[in-house]
Motif scaffolding. Structure first.
Motif, PDB file in Angstrom:
ATOM      1  N   ARG A 147     -35.749  45.993  44.241  1.00  0.00           N
ATOM      2  CA  ARG A 147     -35.263  47.115  43.442  1.00  0.00           C
ATOM      3  C   ARG A 147     -33.758  46.973  43.190  1.00  0.00           C
ATOM      4  N   CYS A 148     -33.039  46.459  44.179  1.00  0.00           N
ATOM      5  CA  CYS A 148     -31.599  46.241  44.009  1.00  0.00           C
ATOM      6  C   CYS A 148     -31.323  45.167  42.964  1.00  0.00           C
ATOM      7  N   LEU A 149     -32.127  44.117  42.960  1.00  0.00           N
ATOM      8  CA  LEU A 149     -31.950  43.064  41.962  1.00  0.00           C
ATOM      9  C   LEU A 149     -32.211  43.598  40.555  1.00  0.00           C
ATOM     10  N   GLU A 150     -33.220  44.461  40.424  1.00  0.00           N
ATOM     11  CA  GLU A 150     -33.482  45.089  39.129  1.00  0.00           C
ATOM     12  C   GLU A 150     -32.292  45.949  38.709  1.00  0.00           C
ATOM     13  N   ALA A 151     -31.781  46.735  39.654  1.00  0.00           N
ATOM     14  CA  ALA A 151     -30.645  47.603  39.355  1.00  0.00           C
ATOM     15  C   ALA A 151     -29.410  46.784  38.986  1.00  0.00           C
ATOM     16  N   ALA A 152     -29.215  45.658  39.669  1.00  0.00           N
ATOM     17  CA  ALA A 152     -28.047  44.822  39.398  1.00  0.00           C
ATOM     18  C   ALA A 152     -28.063  44.295  37.969  1.00  0.00           C
ATOM     19  N   GLU A 153     -29.243  43.949  37.468  1.00  0.00           N
ATOM     20  CA  GLU A 153     -29.337  43.471  36.087  1.00  0.00           C
ATOM     21  C   GLU A 153     -28.987  44.583  35.097  1.00  0.00           C
ATOM     22  N   ILE A 154     -29.448  45.794  35.383  1.00  0.00           N
ATOM     23  CA  ILE A 154     -29.123  46.933  34.510  1.00  0.00           C
ATOM     24  C   ILE A 154     -27.622  47.210  34.544  1.00  0.00           C
ATOM     25  N   LEU A 155     -27.039  47.168  35.728  1.00  0.00           N
ATOM     26  CA  LEU A 155     -25.607  47.445  35.868  1.00  0.00           C
ATOM     27  C   LEU A 155     -24.772  46.426  35.095  1.00  0.00           C
ATOM     28  N   THR A 156     -25.210  45.171  35.109  1.00  0.00           N
ATOM     29  CA  THR A 156     -24.473  44.134  34.386  1.00  0.00           C
ATOM     30  C   THR A 156     -24.610  44.302  32.878  1.00  0.00           C
ATOM     31  N   SER A 157     -25.833  44.493  32.423  1.00  0.00           N
ATOM     32  CA  SER A 157     -26.089  44.512  30.979  1.00  0.00           C
ATOM     33  C   SER A 157     -25.634  45.799  30.307  1.00  0.00           C
ATOM     34  N   GLU A 158     -25.711  46.922  31.023  1.00  0.00           N
ATOM     35  CA  GLU A 158     -25.425  48.207  30.388  1.00  0.00           C
ATOM     36  C   GLU A 158     -24.094  48.829  30.800  1.00  0.00           C
ATOM     37  N   HIS A 159     -23.539  48.394  31.952  1.00  0.00           N
ATOM     38  CA  HIS A 159     -22.337  49.060  32.455  1.00  0.00           C
ATOM     39  C   HIS A 159     -21.222  48.093  32.846  1.00  0.00           C
ATOM     40  N   ASN A 160     -21.444  46.804  32.648  1.00  0.00           N
ATOM     41  CA  ASN A 160     -20.430  45.791  32.966  1.00  0.00           C
ATOM     42  C   ASN A 160     -19.980  45.870  34.425  1.00  0.00           C
ATOM     43  N   ILE A 161     -20.925  46.162  35.308  1.00  0.00           N
ATOM     44  CA  ILE A 161     -20.663  46.212  36.749  1.00  0.00           C
ATOM     45  C   ILE A 161     -21.401  45.047  37.406  1.00  0.00           C
ATOM     46  N   ASN A 162     -20.669  44.236  38.142  1.00  0.00           N
ATOM     47  CA  ASN A 162     -21.226  43.035  38.766  1.00  0.00           C
ATOM     48  C   ASN A 162     -21.559  43.332  40.230  1.00  0.00           C
ATOM     49  N   ALA A 163     -22.831  43.557  40.509  1.00  0.00           N
ATOM     50  CA  ALA A 163     -23.254  43.964  41.851  1.00  0.00           C
ATOM     51  C   ALA A 163     -23.690  42.773  42.690  1.00  0.00           C
ATOM     52  N   GLU A 164     -23.290  42.794  43.947  1.00  0.00           N
ATOM     53  CA  GLU A 164     -23.769  41.809  44.917  1.00  0.00           C
ATOM     54  C   GLU A 164     -24.955  42.408  45.666  1.00  0.00           C
ATOM     55  N   VAL A 165     -26.005  41.613  45.874  1.00  0.00           N
ATOM     56  CA  VAL A 165     -27.196  42.096  46.578  1.00  0.00           C
ATOM     57  C   VAL A 165     -27.312  41.353  47.906  1.00  0.00           C
ATOM     58  N   VAL A 166     -27.239  42.119  48.988  1.00  0.00           N
ATOM     59  CA  VAL A 166     -27.328  41.567  50.341  1.00  0.00           C
ATOM     60  C   VAL A 166     -28.702  41.905  50.910  1.00  0.00           C
ATOM     61  N   ASP A 167     -29.478  40.880  51.216  1.00  0.00           N
ATOM     62  CA  ASP A 167     -30.799  41.051  51.829  1.00  0.00           C
ATOM     63  C   ASP A 167     -30.637  40.905  53.341  1.00  0.00           C
ATOM     64  N   LEU A 168     -30.819  41.995  54.065  1.00  0.00           N
ATOM     65  CA  LEU A 168     -30.646  41.958  55.520  1.00  0.00           C
ATOM     66  C   LEU A 168     -31.640  41.001  56.180  1.00  0.00           C
ATOM     67  N   ARG A 169     -32.861  40.979  55.682  1.00  0.00           N
ATOM     68  CA  ARG A 169     -33.971  40.184  56.227  1.00  0.00           C
ATOM     69  C   ARG A 169     -34.330  40.609  57.648  1.00  0.00           C
ATOM     70  N   SER A 170     -33.357  40.665  58.522  1.00  0.00           N
ATOM     71  CA  SER A 170     -33.586  41.039  59.917  1.00  0.00           C
ATOM     72  C   SER A 170     -32.849  42.343  60.211  1.00  0.00           C
ATOM     73  N   ILE A 171     -33.561  43.303  60.809  1.00  0.00           N
ATOM     74  CA  ILE A 171     -32.963  44.592  61.164  1.00  0.00           C
ATOM     75  C   ILE A 171     -32.354  44.544  62.564  1.00  0.00           C
ATOM     76  N   ARG A 172     -33.060  43.895  63.477  1.00  0.00           N
ATOM     77  CA  ARG A 172     -32.550  43.693  64.835  1.00  0.00           C
ATOM     78  C   ARG A 172     -32.988  42.316  65.299  1.00  0.00           C
ATOM     79  N   PRO A 173     -32.105  41.347  65.464  1.00  0.00           N
ATOM     80  CA  PRO A 173     -30.654  41.471  65.343  1.00  0.00           C
ATOM     81  C   PRO A 173     -30.205  41.648  63.891  1.00  0.00           C
ATOM     82  N   LEU A 174     -29.075  42.313  63.737  1.00  0.00           N
ATOM     83  CA  LEU A 174     -28.530  42.634  62.421  1.00  0.00           C
ATOM     84  C   LEU A 174     -27.312  41.760  62.149  1.00  0.00           C
TER      85      LEU A 174
END
Length: 256
Positions: A147-174
């Motif tokens: 969902r973040c990757l989808e949002a990042a594309e919208i932010l770039t194309s429609e609002h000129n905002i370059n978002a970084e997407v961090v995938d935690l993958r692991s909650i513990r250890p974090l």
């Protein structure tokens, strides 16, 4: 454990409570209580998500709950490659590892390294930057990463905002270092979490950022969580209850 490394499946993580004593009080504490003489190398996997219209009793997301108990490891993959790499690592681990899967991702297709190229393992506690960016950090795990990757594309194309997407993958250890490094780079953060907002994973990450990157923030930390109510049975209403690209974009626009 007689040398066995069991991999057990829960039909839904919502059913964990009937085995809570074994999953937490026994599995998490055995190595500590035995002074390191007894390991519990078990893997428990199963769905921990909403969005499939199976009702409140089958849609819990307990990753934050289990991450609160020392001795347990918790991960939540977002891609086929991550699912394979973390599962193989989990099986090799000498501590209990609980894999929180998302049934909405089971049909996804993606590249997975060829076994001929060597053993493919992803270490627990190592986040992954799924998209480089400079203006804001979107931090998530599991299906919320997509969902973040989808949002990042919208932010770039429609609002000129370059978002970084961090995938935690692991909650513990974090991977605290990856979180702090990203926030120091972008100076803004929106945390996306399918858990409920009260005591959720994103609440813990908010605390970490406040403690270790407060002086780097140019705006308040924002969160996008599942709306704080039992899972709604109505399909179209449940989709609005969960984090989605539209809600993420709306939160980003309040601070960027």
């Amino acid at each position: 454990m007689l040398g066995i490394r069991p991999v057990m499946e829960l039909m839904f993580w919502s059913f964990h409570s009937v085995a809570f004593d074994q999953l937490v009080n026994n599995a998490a504490c055995c190595r500590y209580m035995s002074g390191g003489l007894i390991n519990v190398p078990i893997v428990m996997r199963g769905p921990a998500n909403g969005g499939t219209n199976v009702g409140a009793t089958h849609s819990h997301t307990p990753e934050g709950l289990f991450a609160a108990f020392p001795g347990l490891k918790v991960c939540s993959p977002a891609t086929p490659a991550d699912a394979k790499g973390m599962m193989k690592t989990a099986i090799r681990d000498n501590d209990p590892v609980y894999v929180m899967e998302n049934t909405t991702l089971y049909g996804n297709v993606g590249e997975v390294p060829d076994p001929a190229e060597g053993d493919f393992l992803i270490p627990l506690g190592k986040a992954d930057i799924k998209r480089e960016g400079s203006d804001i950090s979107l931090i998530a795990h599991g299906a919320s990463v997509l969902r973040c990757l989808e949002a990042a594309e919208i932010l770039t194309s429609e609002h000129n905002i370059n978002a970084e997407v961090v995938d935690l993958r692991s909650i513990r250890p974090l991977d605290q270092d990856a979180i702090i490094k990203s926030v120091k780079k972008t100076n803004r953060a929106v945390l996306v979490d399918e858990s409920k907002p009260f005591c959720g994973v994103s609440a813990q990450i908010t605390t970490l950022i406040q403690e270790y990157a407060f002086d780097y923030l140019d705006a308040p930390i924002k969160r996008v969580c599942t709306i704080d109510a039992p899972a709604i049975y109505s399909p179209h209403v449940e989709q609005d209850q969960l984090p989605n690209a539209e809600r993420i974009v709306a939160q980003v626009l309040t601070i960027a």
